[in-house]
Enzyme design. Structure first.
Site, PDB file in Angstrom:
ATOM      1  N   GLU A  59       0.883  -1.189  -0.082  1.00 43.26           N
ATOM      2  CA  GLU A  59      -0.078   0.095   0.110  1.00 43.26           C
ATOM      3  C   GLU A  59       0.717   1.351  -0.042  1.00 43.26           C
ATOM      4  O   GLU A  59       0.458   2.280  -0.575  1.00 43.26           O
ATOM      5  CB  GLU A  59      -0.924  -0.021   1.135  1.00 43.26           C
ATOM      6  CG  GLU A  59      -2.113  -1.120   0.992  1.00 43.26           C
ATOM      7  CD  GLU A  59      -1.849  -2.375   1.730  1.00 43.26           C
ATOM      8  OE1 GLU A  59      -0.438  -2.501   1.851  1.00 43.26           O
ATOM      9  OE2 GLU A  59      -2.480  -3.309   1.593  1.00 43.26           O
ATOM     10  N   PHE A  79     -12.127  -7.215  13.967  1.00 43.52           N
ATOM     11  CA  PHE A  79     -10.716  -7.691  13.249  1.00 43.52           C
ATOM     12  C   PHE A  79     -10.442  -6.665  12.014  1.00 43.52           C
ATOM     13  O   PHE A  79     -11.356  -6.065  11.364  1.00 43.52           O
ATOM     14  CB  PHE A  79     -11.322  -9.004  12.355  1.00 43.52           C
ATOM     15  CG  PHE A  79     -10.150  -9.456  11.255  1.00 43.52           C
ATOM     16  CD1 PHE A  79      -9.091  -9.887  11.808  1.00 43.52           C
ATOM     17  CD2 PHE A  79     -10.451  -9.432   9.997  1.00 43.52           C
ATOM     18  CE1 PHE A  79      -8.252 -10.286  11.090  1.00 43.52           C
ATOM     19  CE2 PHE A  79      -9.648 -10.030   9.259  1.00 43.52           C
ATOM     20  CZ  PHE A  79      -8.192 -10.629   9.518  1.00 43.52           C
ATOM     21  N   GLN A  80      -9.175  -6.138  11.860  1.00 45.42           N
ATOM     22  CA  GLN A  80      -8.653  -5.469  10.978  1.00 45.42           C
ATOM     23  C   GLN A  80      -9.267  -3.874  11.062  1.00 45.42           C
ATOM     24  O   GLN A  80      -9.443  -3.230  10.306  1.00 45.42           O
ATOM     25  CB  GLN A  80      -8.577  -5.571   9.700  1.00 45.42           C
ATOM     26  CG  GLN A  80      -7.853  -6.936   9.339  1.00 45.42           C
ATOM     27  CD  GLN A  80      -7.629  -7.408   7.793  1.00 45.42           C
ATOM     28  OE1 GLN A  80      -8.588  -7.219   7.073  1.00 45.42           O
ATOM     29  NE2 GLN A  80      -6.680  -7.861   7.502  1.00 45.42           N
ATOM     30  N   LYS A 117     -17.740  -1.197   5.889  1.00 42.06           N
ATOM     31  CA  LYS A 117     -18.262  -1.953   4.667  1.00 42.06           C
ATOM     32  C   LYS A 117     -19.759  -2.003   4.741  1.00 42.06           C
ATOM     33  O   LYS A 117     -20.118  -2.012   3.377  1.00 42.06           O
ATOM     34  CB  LYS A 117     -17.898  -3.434   5.118  1.00 42.06           C
ATOM     35  CG  LYS A 117     -17.951  -4.577   3.943  1.00 42.06           C
ATOM     36  CD  LYS A 117     -17.073  -5.795   4.582  1.00 42.06           C
ATOM     37  CE  LYS A 117     -17.605  -6.667   3.516  1.00 42.06           C
ATOM     38  NZ  LYS A 117     -16.648  -8.093   3.855  1.00 42.06           N
ATOM     39  N   MET A 173      23.770   8.464   3.344  1.00 47.72           N
ATOM     40  CA  MET A 173      23.836   9.621   4.085  1.00 47.72           C
ATOM     41  C   MET A 173      24.029   9.725   5.806  1.00 47.72           C
ATOM     42  O   MET A 173      24.525  10.681   6.229  1.00 47.72           O
ATOM     43  CB  MET A 173      22.335  10.520   3.745  1.00 47.72           C
ATOM     44  CG  MET A 173      22.231  12.014   4.159  1.00 47.72           C
ATOM     45  SD  MET A 173      23.659  13.009   3.510  1.00 47.72           S
ATOM     46  CE  MET A 173      22.873  13.708   2.245  1.00 47.72           C
TER      47      MET A 173
END
Ligand SMILES: Cc1ncc(C[n+]2csc(CCOP(=O)(O)OP(=O)(O)O)c2C)c(N)n1
Length: 602
Positions: free
Chosen positions: A82, A144-145, A194, A501
């Site tokens: 993502e 969940f999630q 959802k 760096m």
């Protein structure tokens, strides 16, 4: 409309057959009433969305499904992570000026976008991020999630929505695009439970917008502009300091007219590269921490500095109280919050750079700058950017050759680190969309996916991603995305086997104690590329082969290619203004004595 925009359109049409096509596999299902997800897709269509970059999951499946059932022409591109989706959308947005669109699932899918959202926020890039969310009845119950992505992203978005009613979707989409792309652009997040995306949508698909607190179009204050013109006309040693705002407002023609009329030198920030052609005699290149010595010295000696679309970032000004302390300071910015934030100014004007410059041009004429320009030419000769061609293979040498071979015609994206600073120094940007880099956030992992986004936006143009071996490994999984869509992105991995760096800072400020910077375990990046179907790998080890390998990469157009350049391990970037120090503390070469640890903002 500018000539460039017209030319772009023609090229875009011509290149339509080159566009990576993403086919929807199943036929649309006909339905009387749209569900929320379908209404959302219709809303995206109305906004002229071409691509969505995303990765699915439970809470987002209804929206992915709607991309099939609506039979939309919007092309869905499946990414591998993502974060990649957000940087691809960012690259696309910087090139086109239109919001890049991201679609992900809830929880980890959503949190994986935070780095890309923050990157876009810091650099004022328009983006709309759609996240799936657990059903409304489960919100706040550790479902969940479930992740409070609205809360998590709150400090790094321009605006966000948690949509609780299906009928709000059309309005929210319309507002989100408007907010993301007007005024000072930025990312907007839309979190959609959802059940909301699955429920029936009976509202008007094109509802009226009502945003009373949001007024992005600020009329130019003509009196203020006159005041700025009067100050300019008194100056004998002016400098125009140009930032990303000039590119965002597409004010490059106005900037050029202003600089040439005044005969004033122009220096740009890292993100302003391309706003003014760096091959122009009035260009001083980039200023700041690793900017050119002559640009930084000009800041010390000028009698007037006018920032146009730059926010006086700490990487530019060094110590704020010492920045141009004896000069007249002017600030033009679209965001009123930027005025007097970092630097106290004598004159300012809030507004769109293009409109303000258009007005300003009416009131100015050539200044008496001949002596100043002669002096600056002398500084350019006395303090050029330099490197040694022989010995270990130098990043600078490769970038210098790449600059000569591409002649400013390519789009160059970079990652973050030493290679980024050397690319900024040695690659002259001449086209307004020729340079994409993560400035404010300094996000490693940005360069390669941003190049993919640029290539989606301009399929007919040559796109180079200049990356370090550290940053490339953060998002190189998107090689698959580039292969699937046959994007001929050219990746130049400047492989010093170090987090270079950071190693430089440890060498200069921490008595050369290395800690956590050795990238042992690097893969052979050329071989890695060859594992992907359609990708090509090249290895570069000697100065004598630079041109040959770069040309081969330029000729390969069937998919992405990766050059693994085995460069000198421990070179340092100069000039350097140590973090937290003033511009007068700039060092041009390896210091003979120990440097103090950086203080202040790093
Ligand atoms: C995501 C992220 N993590 C850490 C950093 C801090 N950081 C800045 S530059 C740098 C080293 C980059 O190494 P590499 O990609 O190999 O490029 P090089 O400097 O060697 O050219 C690091 C770790 C960062 N900017 N971004």
């Amino acid at each position: 409309m500018t000539t460039l925009a017209v030319a772009d359109k023609t090229l875009d049409q011509k290149a339509d057959h080159l566009r990576p096509q993403v086919e929807v596999k199943n036929p649309p299902i006909s339905k009387q009433v749209l569900d929320g997800a379908q209404a959302l897709v219709k809303g995206l269509e109305r906004q002229g969305v071409e691509y969505i970059w995303g990765l699915s999951g439970g809470a987002a499946i209804p929206i992915f499904d709607a991309l099939v059932t609506t039979g939309t022409k919007i092309k869905l591109v499946l990414v591998r992570h993502e974060q990649g989706a957000t940087h691809i959308a960012d690259g696309y947005a910087r090139i086109t000026g239109r919001p890049g669109v991201v679609l992900v699932t809830s929880g980890p899918g959503a949190t994986n976008t935070v780095t890309g959202i923050m990157t876009a926020h810091m650099d004022s890039v328009p983006m709309v991020v759609l996240t799936g969310q657990t059903i409304t009845a489960m919100l706040g119950k550790d479902a969940f999630q479930e992740a409070d992505v609205f809360g998590i992203t709150m400090p790094v978005v321009k605006h966000s929505y948690l949509v609780k009613r299906t009928n709000d979707i059309p309005r929210v989409i319309k507002e989100a695009f408007y907010i993301a792309s007007t005024g000072r652009p930025g990312p907007v997040l839309i979190d959609i439970p959802k059940d909301v995306s699955s429920g029936p949508c009976t509202s008007d698909l094109d509802p009226p917008m009502d945003l009373p607190g949001y007024n992005p179009f600020i009329p130019v204050d003509k009196d203020r502009v006159k005041g700025i013109a009067e100050a300019l006309l008194k100056s004998k040693r002016p400098v125009l300091l140009v930032g990303h705002g000039v590119l965002i407002s597409r004010a490059w023609d106005q900037l050029r007219r202003l600089a040439e009329t005044l005969q004033a030198p122009v220096t740009t920030t890292l993100l302003g590269k391309g706003a003014f052609p760096e091959t122009h005699p009035l260009s001083l290149g980039m200023l700041g921490m690793h900017g050119t010595a002559y640009a930084n010295k000009a800041m010390l000696e000028c009698d007037l500095v006018m920032s146009i679309g730059s926010r006086f970032d700490d990487r530019i000004i060094g110590q704020a109280p010492k920045f141009c302390r004896d000069a007249v300071r002017i600030h033009i910015d679209i965001d009123a919050a930027e005025i007097n934030k970092m630097i106290k100014v004598h004159h300012w004007c809030v507004g769109d750079a293009k409109e303000v410059l258009e007005e300003l041009i009416k009131h100015v004429r050539k200044l008496d700058t001949d002596a100043w320009l002669n002096h600056l030419d002398g500084l350019k000769k006395k303090f050029p950017l330099k490197y040694k061609k022989y010995g270990g293979l130098k990043m600078q040498y490769i970038l210098d050759e790449l600059d000569k071979l591409t002649g400013g015609n390519a789009i160059v994206t970079t990652d973050v680190g030493q290679h980024q600073m050397w690319a900024a120094q040695f690659m002259k940007t001449v086209r307004p969309d020729g340079w994409l880099s993560s400035g404010g956030a300094g996000t490693m992992g940005y360069g390669f996916p941003a190049a993919i986004g640029a290539q989606f936006a301009k399929p007919h143009d040559m796109v180079w991603a200049v990356v370090g071996d550290g940053g490339f490994q953060m998002t190189m999984c998107e090689l698959a995305t580039a292969c699937v869509h046959k994007l001929p992105v050219k990746v130049l991995v400047l492989n010093n086997h170090y987090l270079g760096m950071v190693r430089q800072w440890q060498e200069l400020f921490f008595e050369n104690r290395e800690s956590g910077v050795d990238l042992e375990g690097n893969p052979d990046f050329a071989k890695l590329a060859e594992c992907y179907p359609g990708a090509k790998g090249f290895t570069l080890k000697r100065g004598a082969d630079i041109r040959k390998i770069l040309k081969r990469a330029m000729d390969y157009n069937d998919g992405p290619c990766v050059i693994n350049a085995e460069v000198e391990k421990a070179d340092n970037v100069y000039p350097m203004i140590p973090a937290g120090r003033a511009i007068e503390d700039m060092i041009l070469e390896p210091p003979k004595h120990k440097l103090e640890k950086p203080t202040g903002s790093t």
